[in-house]
Design a protein around this motif. Structure first.
Motif, mmCIF file in Angstrom:
data_model
loop_
_atom_site.group_PDB
_atom_site.id
_atom_site.type_symbol
_atom_site.label_atom_id
_atom_site.label_comp_id
_atom_site.label_asym_id
_atom_site.label_seq_id
_atom_site.Cartn_x
_atom_site.Cartn_y
_atom_site.Cartn_z
ATOM 1 N N SER A 113 0.844 -1.199 0.000
ATOM 2 C CA SER A 113 0.000 0.000 0.000
ATOM 3 C C SER A 113 0.876 1.244 0.000
ATOM 4 O O SER A 113 2.020 1.215 0.445
ATOM 5 N N GLY A 114 0.310 2.291 -0.528
ATOM 6 C CA GLY A 114 1.095 3.513 -0.677
ATOM 7 C C GLY A 114 0.916 4.484 0.464
ATOM 8 O O GLY A 114 0.529 5.631 0.245
ATOM 9 N N GLY A 115 1.199 4.057 1.695
ATOM 10 C CA GLY A 115 1.168 5.016 2.792
ATOM 11 C C GLY A 115 0.358 4.621 4.009
ATOM 12 O O GLY A 115 0.355 5.332 5.008
ATOM 13 N N TYR A 116 -0.343 3.487 3.961
ATOM 14 C CA TYR A 116 -1.131 3.084 5.128
ATOM 15 C C TYR A 116 -0.267 2.292 6.102
ATOM 16 O O TYR A 116 0.725 1.691 5.725
ATOM 17 N N GLU A 117 -0.655 2.305 7.371
ATOM 18 C CA GLU A 117 0.006 1.441 8.341
ATOM 19 C C GLU A 117 -1.029 0.849 9.284
ATOM 20 O O GLU A 117 -2.169 1.313 9.320
ATOM 21 N N SER A 373 -0.855 3.677 -4.491
ATOM 22 C CA SER A 373 -0.070 4.920 -4.468
ATOM 23 C C SER A 373 -0.873 6.027 -3.793
ATOM 24 O O SER A 373 -0.955 7.154 -4.271
ATOM 25 N N ALA A 374 -1.480 5.657 -2.673
ATOM 26 C CA ALA A 374 -2.459 6.511 -2.009
ATOM 27 C C ALA A 374 -1.925 7.902 -1.666
ATOM 28 O O ALA A 374 -2.521 8.915 -2.053
ATOM 29 N N LEU A 375 -0.808 7.955 -0.970
ATOM 30 C CA LEU A 375 -0.341 9.256 -0.497
ATOM 31 C C LEU A 375 0.068 10.143 -1.666
ATOM 32 O O LEU A 375 -0.219 11.348 -1.680
ATOM 33 N N ALA A 376 0.712 9.542 -2.662
ATOM 34 C CA ALA A 376 1.157 10.323 -3.819
ATOM 35 C C ALA A 376 -0.050 10.950 -4.526
ATOM 36 O O ALA A 376 -0.040 12.140 -4.873
ATOM 37 N N ILE A 377 -1.107 10.159 -4.712
ATOM 38 C CA ILE A 377 -2.299 10.689 -5.391
ATOM 39 C C ILE A 377 -2.987 11.734 -4.518
ATOM 40 O O ILE A 377 -3.425 12.783 -5.009
ATOM 41 N N ALA A 378 -3.052 11.449 -3.227
ATOM 42 C CA ALA A 378 -3.690 12.407 -2.312
ATOM 43 C C ALA A 378 -2.960 13.749 -2.377
ATOM 44 O O ALA A 378 -3.593 14.817 -2.341
ATOM 45 N N LYS A 379 -1.651 13.704 -2.488
ATOM 46 C CA LYS A 379 -0.896 14.957 -2.588
ATOM 47 C C LYS A 379 -1.236 15.696 -3.880
ATOM 48 O O LYS A 379 -1.353 16.928 -3.878
#
Ligand code: NFS
Ligand code: SF4
Length: 623
Positions: A113-117, A373-379
């Motif tokens: 996942s792109g940024g989850y923990e 790529s969650a965080l990248a897209i969110a940005k």
């Protein structure tokens, strides 16, 4: 003017409707009025389009007009089919949300996942134990991978049971089994509704309704519970936190981003991205003081519960938020997002950004989100909002000042903690009568009812009569806006409830989350029933959905009743065209699941029905 005052009890809404009128803009209230009178056949539930011999509709007048569809279906059959198709729609929506969380947990466990923990290891361990997954000497990722796969499998199972249904008291499960409504796989029950309602399949209204209840249980004790529990594992279990609610949370001198929709998978990342120093710097370079993320509808509930992010408003306020002219981006995922937003955004600088491959809207820019790529897209999405700030037209900005403080975040775990670690103080308060009972008040807004009046009127009457209220969804937002979610609101409660709230430092109205978090209410009820050695239908509890409108709300009503909780609906469901269906829902259901529905549009009378039911249960328990 008077017409505006009749539409809502909320002063922020009055100001914004006035503003809309000045600007010549149309809202949901205008479209509702244009729709009147609404279709009488539809209101009664007697129209059918399930095959192309029709559409058919049954005349409500026995001596004038058709009494059967072309295939021979009676009003009872048509109404029952339509009702359970609504349940299928609602259960599908909640459960697909749950599935997305399971998917995110799996990706996170696999390191993809792109940024989850995994934020709540204690909850992870507790859920693993429930599923019989070993935790000793294992990494949280390994445990999470097994849990995600087990939870994922619940959707496509052919044979039950669903693990979380076993939180219910044994008597309840036995009753479900006896009636043939203990769900197998979540998807299976939904598919079976679509099959049975196809032309020429199930034409017995009672048999149809039983399948509706079965699918609804798969929602409440399945898909929704998965959504809640896995969200807690990934994003943390909510604990009490202070925040604010209403359109006044928008800030004139900030980049304003509204996260609207339902799934925390998106909103959590939007929040993370909004904290990115370079994006904040960009906002400042553009002349803003910072980035202000606020929430709307259930996404709002998710992020207010976990982070204290302010609530901009509930369902009926989404257009009004745009009309403030101060929203730089309205970011949406799925559910309860009006397609009207596109046209409205075109009258302002607001960027309407859709993110889910499942939900595109006219007039929206689509910036597809992916967990990988969650965080990248969110940005990128937040960056687009920041960039749009420069296009704001100051003369068009009008933000009502109204906002109210609230205390939210009462997960089951938080309630236990407030009680000092065990349910006993609550049980004692119920036994002594200080707390007469507990009411779950939930659900949407609907222009058929003066906005928020159904919610607030009902809740106030309940707490005055010493009924502790737990709430989710748009009801929770309505309560937050009028100050009912402050410990001080205990002063508005009856003496018994007031004393209990003051002793514990809690509000008389507890915010338990979004609509999928009604599963938290089920878990609490199950825990209380198990502690007392009784079934849920024996407890002094009741449910209400005073302003409901969505198919999700129909599924919710069905699983709350199926769980043994008497439920009052504040808007009339489309079933009155069938005497059989009406009788089953309001009477016979008592014999099947130990609870039934009532319909009462007057909020004080509705509260009265709930209190009567609570008193009856108290009497039967001998307390
Ligand atoms: Ni629930 Fe939440 Fe609100 Fe109704 Fe819609 S936001 S999931 S469906 S309108 S309460
Ligand atoms: Fe008409 Fe029957 Fe077809 Fe429905 S299924 S449209 S009632 S013929």
């Amino acid at each position: 003017d008077d017409k505006i005052m009749e539409k809502s009890i909320d002063p922020a809404v009055h100001q914004m409707l006035d503003r809309a009128e000045q600007l010549g803009l149309e809202t949901v209230w205008d479209r509702y009025e244009k729709m009147l009178p609404e279709c009488g056949f539809g209101e009664l539930g007697v129209c059918c389009r399930n095959c192309n011999m029709g559409p058919c509709r049954i005349s409500p007048f026995e001596d004038d007009g058709p009494q059967r569809g072309i295939c021979g279906a009676t009003a009872d059959i048509i109404v029952a089919r339509n009702l359970i198709r609504m349940i299928a729609g609602g259960a599908a929506a909640h459960s697909d949300h749950g599935r997305d969380l399971a998917h995110t947990l799996l990706l996170t466990a696999e390191g993809k996942s792109g940024g989850y923990e995994i934020k709540d290891e204690a909850k992870l361990a507790a859920l693993a134990a429930e599923y019989g997954i070993a935790t000793d000497q294992r990494s949280k990722e390994a445990i999470a991978e097994d849990l995600a796969k087990a939870v994922y499998a619940e959707f496509g199972k052919q044979e039950g049971p669903l693990q979380f249904t076993r939180r219910a008291p044994q008597k309840r499960v036995a009753q479900w089994q006896k009636m043939g409504i203990d769900p197998r796989g979540i998807d299976r029950e939904i598919v079976e509704i679509m099959h049975r309602t196809h032309i020429g399949v199930d034409n017995d209204p009672v048999n149809l309704i039983l399948q509706g209840l079965k699918a609804s249980i798969a929602d409440g004790w399945g898909g929704s519970m998965v959504a809640t529990e896995i969200s807690d594992v990934l994003f943390g279990t909510p604990m009490p936190v202070k925040s604010e609610a209403n359109l006044g949370v928008l800030k004139e001198d900030h980049v304003n981003i509204i996260a609207h929709g339902h799934e925390p998978v998106l909103s959590e990342m939007i929040l993370a991205a909004a904290g990115d120093p370079s994006l904040v710097a960009n906002a400042k370079a553009a002349g803003a003081k910072g980035i202000n993320v606020v929430g709307m509808c259930c996404t709002g509930n998710e992020i207010v519960m976990r982070h204290g992010i302010p609530l901009a408003g509930n369902f009926m306020q989404q257009e009004l938020a745009i009309i403030t002219g101060a929203v730089d981006a309205m970011i949406v995922d799925v559910q309860c997002i009006m397609p009207a937003l596109g046209d409205l955004c075109e009258c302002f600088h607001t960027r309407f950004i859709s993110t889910s491959p499942k939900a595109k809207f006219p007039g929206a820019v689509h910036m597809q989100f992916s967990e990988e790529s969650a965080l990248a897209i969110a940005k990128e999405i937040v960056g687009s909002a920041v960039e749009n700030y420069a296009h704001r037209v100051p003369e068009k900005v009008f933000i009502p000042a109204d906002k109210t403080a609230c205390m939210v975040g009462f997960s089951t775990e938080a309630i236990l903690k407030a009680l000092g670690g065990s349910l006993d103080p609550l049980l004692d308060a119920i036994k002594s009568g200080a707390v007469r009972g507990i009411a779950g008040v939930v659900g949407c807004n609907n222009p058929k009812i003066k906005h928020d009046e159904g919610h607030v009127g009902l809740v106030r009457h309940l707490i005055e009569n010493n009924v502790l209220v737990v709430t989710t969804g748009c009801n929770a937002i309505a309560c937050a806006k009028v100050g009912l979610m402050l410990p001080e609101a205990a002063d508005d409660a009856g003496d018994g409830l007031k004393g209990v709230c003051k002793a514990l430092g809690i509000p008389p109205v507890l915010h338990m989350g979004s609509c999928v978090d009604i599963s938290r209410i089920l878990s609490v009820c199950a825990a209380v029933a198990n502690a007392l050695g009784v079934d849920i239908c024996d407890l002094p509890v009741a449910g209400a959905a005073p302003e409901w409108m969505s198919e999700k709300a129909v599924s919710i009503g069905a699983y709350v009743v199926s769980s043994g909780i008497f439920t009052v609906l504040g808007t009339v469901p489309p079933v009155l065209g069938s005497p059989v269906v009406t009788e089953v829902l309001t009477q016979a259901a008592n014999d099947v699941v130990g609870a039934a529905f009532a319909v009462e549009t007057d909020p004080v009378k509705a509260a009265g029905l709930m209190i009567d039911n609570i008193d009856k249960k108290r009497q039967a328990l001998g307390i």
